[in-house]
Scaffold this active site. Structure first.
Site, short mmCIF file in Angstrom:
data_model
loop_
_atom_site.label_atom_id
_atom_site.label_comp_id
_atom_site.label_asym_id
_atom_site.label_seq_id
_atom_site.Cartn_x
_atom_site.Cartn_y
_atom_site.Cartn_z
N ALA A 81 -26.59 -19.53 25.14
CA ALA A 81 -25.65 -20.35 25.87
C ALA A 81 -25.95 -21.92 25.56
O ALA A 81 -25.10 -22.69 25.60
CB ALA A 81 -25.84 -19.93 27.59
N ASP A 83 -8.88 -61.71 4.64
CA ASP A 83 -8.04 -62.57 3.45
C ASP A 83 -7.13 -63.53 4.43
O ASP A 83 -6.42 -62.73 5.38
CB ASP A 83 -7.41 -61.79 2.74
CG ASP A 83 -8.15 -61.52 1.33
OD1 ASP A 83 -9.17 -62.13 1.27
OD2 ASP A 83 -7.70 -60.55 0.74
N ASP A 90 -9.60 -58.10 -2.50
CA ASP A 90 -8.63 -57.37 -3.37
C ASP A 90 -8.96 -57.59 -5.08
O ASP A 90 -8.43 -56.67 -5.71
CB ASP A 90 -7.27 -57.81 -3.04
CG ASP A 90 -7.10 -59.43 -3.07
OD1 ASP A 90 -8.40 -59.99 -3.36
OD2 ASP A 90 -6.28 -60.29 -2.57
N ASN A 101 -23.58 -26.15 29.64
CA ASN A 101 -24.67 -25.27 29.25
C ASN A 101 -25.92 -25.56 30.32
O ASN A 101 -26.50 -24.46 30.60
CB ASN A 101 -25.10 -25.65 27.86
CG ASN A 101 -24.34 -25.46 26.85
OD1 ASN A 101 -23.35 -24.61 27.05
ND2 ASN A 101 -24.25 -25.65 25.63
N GLU A 148 -25.38 -23.53 33.19
CA GLU A 148 -25.70 -22.20 33.18
C GLU A 148 -27.07 -21.86 33.14
O GLU A 148 -27.54 -20.89 33.53
CB GLU A 148 -25.25 -21.67 31.49
CG GLU A 148 -23.50 -21.54 31.46
CD GLU A 148 -23.06 -21.67 30.18
OE1 GLU A 148 -23.78 -21.15 29.29
OE2 GLU A 148 -21.82 -21.70 30.12
N ASN A 158 -19.51 -18.40 27.56
CA ASN A 158 -19.78 -19.41 26.56
C ASN A 158 -18.87 -19.49 25.43
O ASN A 158 -18.39 -20.60 24.92
CB ASN A 158 -21.26 -19.13 26.16
CG ASN A 158 -22.09 -20.39 25.73
OD1 ASN A 158 -22.20 -21.28 26.66
ND2 ASN A 158 -22.69 -20.29 24.73
N ASP A 180 -17.02 -23.00 25.43
CA ASP A 180 -17.57 -23.95 24.45
C ASP A 180 -16.63 -24.09 23.38
O ASP A 180 -16.57 -25.23 22.73
CB ASP A 180 -18.72 -23.38 23.88
CG ASP A 180 -19.97 -23.62 24.34
OD1 ASP A 180 -20.13 -24.20 25.51
OD2 ASP A 180 -21.13 -23.45 23.91
#
Ligand code: ADP
Ligand code: MG
Length: 923
Positions: free
Chosen positions: A291, A337, A649, A715, A718, A743, A747
């Site tokens: 997880a 420039d 350039d 996460n 959890e 998850n 996720d």
């Protein structure tokens, strides 16, 4: 030409030592026509593609295999093995399914990202001008074959070994091959057979660059057969290397893994000490570890970067290095420039001040000459006797003709037929030809009478150009260039009747006249000439000034708004120009660039001398800069902690483009050398495109930051839910398989949606992110901890309330906490809005992908709870209407509380909650 066609032409062993015609003949080609298409196809079959490096396409199989080569997959496999070993077959199979789904999602996401990156790389390939079937066309250099006739000029990259068959003032930079940094002369003449590569002046080698001149060559070797190919081995290179950002995300991911592993190990020990089931504790440990792993991080980052690159490509910005995208967002200084980027580069010669002091308008629309159209009183006498206004004398008519002839002779451009003012070549030179045409001076006719013997090409360091022409008696040197340089090289002034010596005061006068023309925004060139006895004389000596010509170049219309945007975004815009200060200042004003009168304009000569130059850091305009001085300017800004973007350039700009954090080359005006050195190519040459790219860079970084904060806080919640329950020796509110399932959902989809969001509309009204700021600052970690704690508290409360207050069974209570956690995480997406944006209408609610992801995830959660088979595997059981209501109420709490705290802290310290204030607080 050989009459009979051999199966395969036999190239000469040492083409540099043989006469050019022999080499061409040996390759079985007619230089004036080139190869026929059918013959090209035949040779391509024999010789293959002209490639040094195999850009290795990552095969789909490889990408699929990579999905399994990760720590998370290892952990999951271990968990599955454990489940089978303990006889929990259902769990084991479920984990295998999780592995499969994970791999599938990762595979499709990464395949798409990789393919789109590879497609982008195709857009920035080098091409060459090749004569085939009688006409010259631009084509990818990869298709070159031996015998092809390549046409090149200064600024081109050479992509195969060529035997030079035509050359005019040809020079090449061979440092890539020989290490010699001084450009070397090239010609058609054969050299000694034993000459080392560095001395083969009749060859142009692949990988080198033409620095000046022009010519043609026949391809004698391609790909690995070239000199460069012989020294570089065939290295497989993947099109996309990990950018610093992706690497930082990988590091972050790895740290999180180890931290979680340590934590879960501790938990397992504590759990066992508390007398919990060993198998369960092991499974919890594995599920938690899984997880906590934000495995999606680098993949989502790649997707976000690649999408950003495509969005830019559609707006004419080609980014050739993925990592440039993240650097762009931190840009603090844009050095740009003037000509062509801030202005249109559509020039018209509007006036000319003759050596006599008289000023002639060239843009009255009428024919000019033989006598000038309009005569003004000279602005200042300056020692030159003016003619009577309105009465053009024959002498002055002749003087005007001499001035215009000088401008037309000292010129590399050509006009289109007809009587328009369009042509090919430097727009400045085209404008001079157009002015000449209106005066009845035709370049072709003039050249027929005065053939050009040799030329000194325009050089950004000397800022002058000279051509040498044959005349009836003797020779003529025609010069044009920046007034400072030309006037310094003049010994006299052509006043019409006779030449007057150039005194010190006359020099002052002419410089002042040039500055005065520049104040009106005109680009000023001085015209001068000299009679010579030989065409081989040193250039720029004892010249006679014939006049100053002023050219108008309108500012680009889109620039002013882009400059305003930069100002709001805290980005400094610095005009870096080879032009004179007066002209630069006028153009700056015209495009809305605010120039401080006292310190706004600096002179390039102050650079490069070493020492401290604080005034240069403050300057908005740095004028009369040569390419080498640009390097010092970049270094100076970088030393003050800025991320610097620099445009360029020319061939000489390549070092500056490399040195800048973001080198920006011009797609239309720019040389191949500049494009190769740059990180980014503007196909429309427009300043506004740089600002657009910076905005995209900011959006992308912001999005990446958003989904990292989102993922990590999910996460963390959890982990905290399970850890606290374990420590409290309470029943587990979440089971391992449930964690895996959750998850998998949260996720991926919401995180992806956040990664490709449109961005905050006011993203360009904050200062740039400091260079080197980490993805997650201390403030972000604080926000993560706070959100994680809120979600955890809500879930634990819901669990306890379901069991004790509602009297639901443990399995139903677990379902309540599962639902609460799932929806709390989904709703947490809305916490990712910019704190200062409106609550309901913001970048998150306007992001269609977010709504799509939420709908999909909601369906998946409903299935988990109510689809009998799935619910059985996940050990979920419908908690009834009350249980659902409790779960949803708990899920809403973190969002509401988060917004409340945010509002409160915003009131207290004038800032908001959420992502943005986390950034702001960290400063
Ligand atoms: P910019 O920054 O405006 O692009 P450049 O470096 O191209 O300036 O040119 C610097 C100066 O060199 C110009 O102001 C002009 O005086 C001179 N110059 C530019 N192009 C030519 C040319 N083709 N021939 C002679 N002089 C030139
Ligand atoms: Mg220029």
């Amino acid at each position: 030409m050989t009459a009979q066609r051999t199966a395969q032409p036999v190239p000469l062993e040492q083409p540099w030592a043989a006469p050019a015609e022999r080499v061409v003949e040996s390759l079985d080609v007619v230089a004036a026509d080139g190869l026929a298409e059918a013959e090209v196809a035949r040779r391509q079959r024999i010789h293959g593609a002209n490639r040094l490096q195999q850009i290795e396409r990552r095969s789909a199989l490889r990408i699929l295999a990579d999905q399994f080569a990760s720590l998370m997959m290892l952990l999951l496999a271990a968990a599955a093995a454990l489940a089978f070993a303990l006889g929990h077959t259902v769990d084991g199979v479920a984990i295998l399914v999780v592995i499969a789904i994970n791999a599938a999602i990762g595979f499709f996401v990464e395949l798409r990202g990789t393919r789109s990156m590879e497609a982008l790389h195709k857009l920035v390939e080098v091409d060459a001008r090749v004569r085939r079937g009688g006409s010259v066309a631009r084509m990818p250099a990869e298709g070159l074959v031996p015998g092809d006739i390549v046409v090149f000029e200064g600024g081109d990259l050479i992509s195969a070994d060529l035997r030079v068959i035509e050359a005019a003032n040809l020079q090449a930079d061979e440092s890539t091959l020989t290490g010699e940094s001084v450009p070397v002369d090239k010609s058609v003449d054969a050299v000694d057979a034993q000459a080392p590569v560095a001395d083969r002046s009749s060859m142009l080698h692949g990988g080198t660059a033409v620095t000046r001149g022009s010519g043609e060559g026949v391809v004698v070797a391609i790909g690995l057969a070239t000199e460069l190919g012989k020294v570089s081995s065939l290295v497989a290179r993947t099109a996309s290397e990990a950018t610093p950002l992706e690497r930082r995300l990988q590091t972050l991911g790895r740290r999180l893994i180890w931290a979680t592993l340590a934590l879960t190990a501790t938990l397992a020990v504590v759990g066992l000490a508390l007398g919990r089931d060993l198998a369960l504790m092991l499974q919890i440990a594995v599920a938690l570890a899984v997880a906590a792993v934000p495995e999606g991080l680098p993949v989502v980052a790649t997707i976000a970067l690649a999408r950003g690159m495509w969005r830019m490509a559609r707006q004419n910005v080609l980014v050739s290095r993925l990592s440039a995208v993240e650097t762009l967002g931190a840009t603090g200084v844009i050095c740009t420039d003037k000509t062509g980027t801030l202005t249109e580069n559509r020039m018209t010669a509007t006036r000319i001040v003759l050596g006599s002091g008289e000023e002639v308008a060239l843009d009255s629309g009428e024919e000019i000459a033989p006598g000038p159209v309009e005569w003004n009183a000279p602005a200042s006498g300056g020692g030159n006797a003016p003619a009577h206004p309105g009465s053009p004398s024959a002498a002055h008519g002749a003087l005007l003709r001499r001035a215009l002839e000088t401008a037309v002779l000292c010129n590399n451009a050509s006009l289109d037929p007809g009587d328009g003012a369009s042509g090919t070549g430097d727009p400045l030179e085209v404008a001079l030809l157009a002015a000449g045409r209106r005066a009845g001076i035709d370049r072709a006719a003039l050249l027929a009478a005065h053939p050009q013997e040799r030329a000194e090409a325009f050089d950004t360091a000397t800022r002058m150009m000279a051509t040498f022409h044959r005349r009836d008696r003797g020779f003529l040197e025609a010069v044009k260039g920046a007034p400072e340089q030309v006037i310094a090289a003049c010994a006299a002034v052509d006043t019409g009747e006779r030449a007057q010596p150039m005194s010190a005061s006359a020099r002052e006068h002419w410089l002042a006249a040039s500055a005065r023309m520049g104040e009106g925004g005109l680009r000023v060139l001085a015209l001068a000439r000299r009679e010579l006895a030989s065409p081989d004389a040193q250039p720029y000596r004892d010249l006679v000034l014939v006049g100053l010509v002023g050219l108008a170049d309108p500012p680009r219309r889109d620039v002013a708004s882009a400059i305003d945007e930069c100002r709001a975004a805290g980005i400094r815009v610095v005009m870096v120009t080879g032009d004179q200060p007066a002209t630069a200042r006028h153009v700056a004003r015209a495009v809305g660039l605010r120039v401080d009168d006292a310190s706004g304009v600096a002179h390039g000569s102050a650079l490069g001398a070493g020492g401290e130059h604080p005034e240069l850091l403050d300057a908005t305009i740095v004028a009369r800069v040569d390419p080498a001085q640009k390097l010092d300017l970049i270094a100076m800004h970088q030393a003050s902690g800025m991320i610097v973007a620099m445009t360029g350039d020319g061939v000489n700009d390549a070092p500056a483009l490399k040195k800048a954090d973001i080198g920006v080359a011009m797609g239309q005006r720019g040389t191949q050398v500049a494009r190769e050195a740059a990180d980014m190519v503007l196909m429309d040459d427009a300043f506004g495109s740089i600002v657009f790219a910076v905005r995209q860079g900011r959006v992308i970084f912001d999005n990446i930051r958003k989904f990292v904060v989102y993922l990590v806080s999910c996460n963390v919640s959890e982990i905290m839910v399970v850890s606290l329950a374990t420590l409290a020796n309470a029943p587990l509110p979440l089971l391992p398989l449930q964690i895996l399932y959750l998850n998998l959902i949260t996720d991926v989809f919401p995180a992806l949606a956040l990664g490709v969001g449109p961005g905050d509309p006011r993203i360009m009204s904050r200062p740039p992110r400091p260079a080197g700021e980490p993805i997650l600052t201390g403030a972000h970690w604080l926000a993560i901890a706070a959100y994680g704690a809120l979600i955890t508290a809500a879930v634990l409360c819901a669990f306890a309330a379901a069991h004790y207050a509602l009297g639901l069974s443990i399995r139903q209570a677990v379902t309540v906490s599962f639902i609460a956690l799932a929806f709390a995480q989904l709703l947490h997406t809305f916490n990712m809005r910019d704190a200062a944006s409106p609550l309901l209408v913001n970048e998150i609610t306007r992001n269609g992908y977010v709504w799509g992801a939420l709908a999909l995830c909601t369906a998946l959660i409903l299935l988990a709870v109510h689809l009998p088979g799935l619910a059985l595997v996940l050990r979920l059981e419908s908690p009834g209407a009350q249980g659902w209501a409790l779960a949803l109420a708990a899920a809403c709490a973190p969002l509401l509380l988060g917004q409340l705290f945010g509002a409160a802290s915003r009131r207290r310290c004038g800032q908001g909650s959420g992502i943005r204030s986390a950034t702001a607080n960290s400063r």
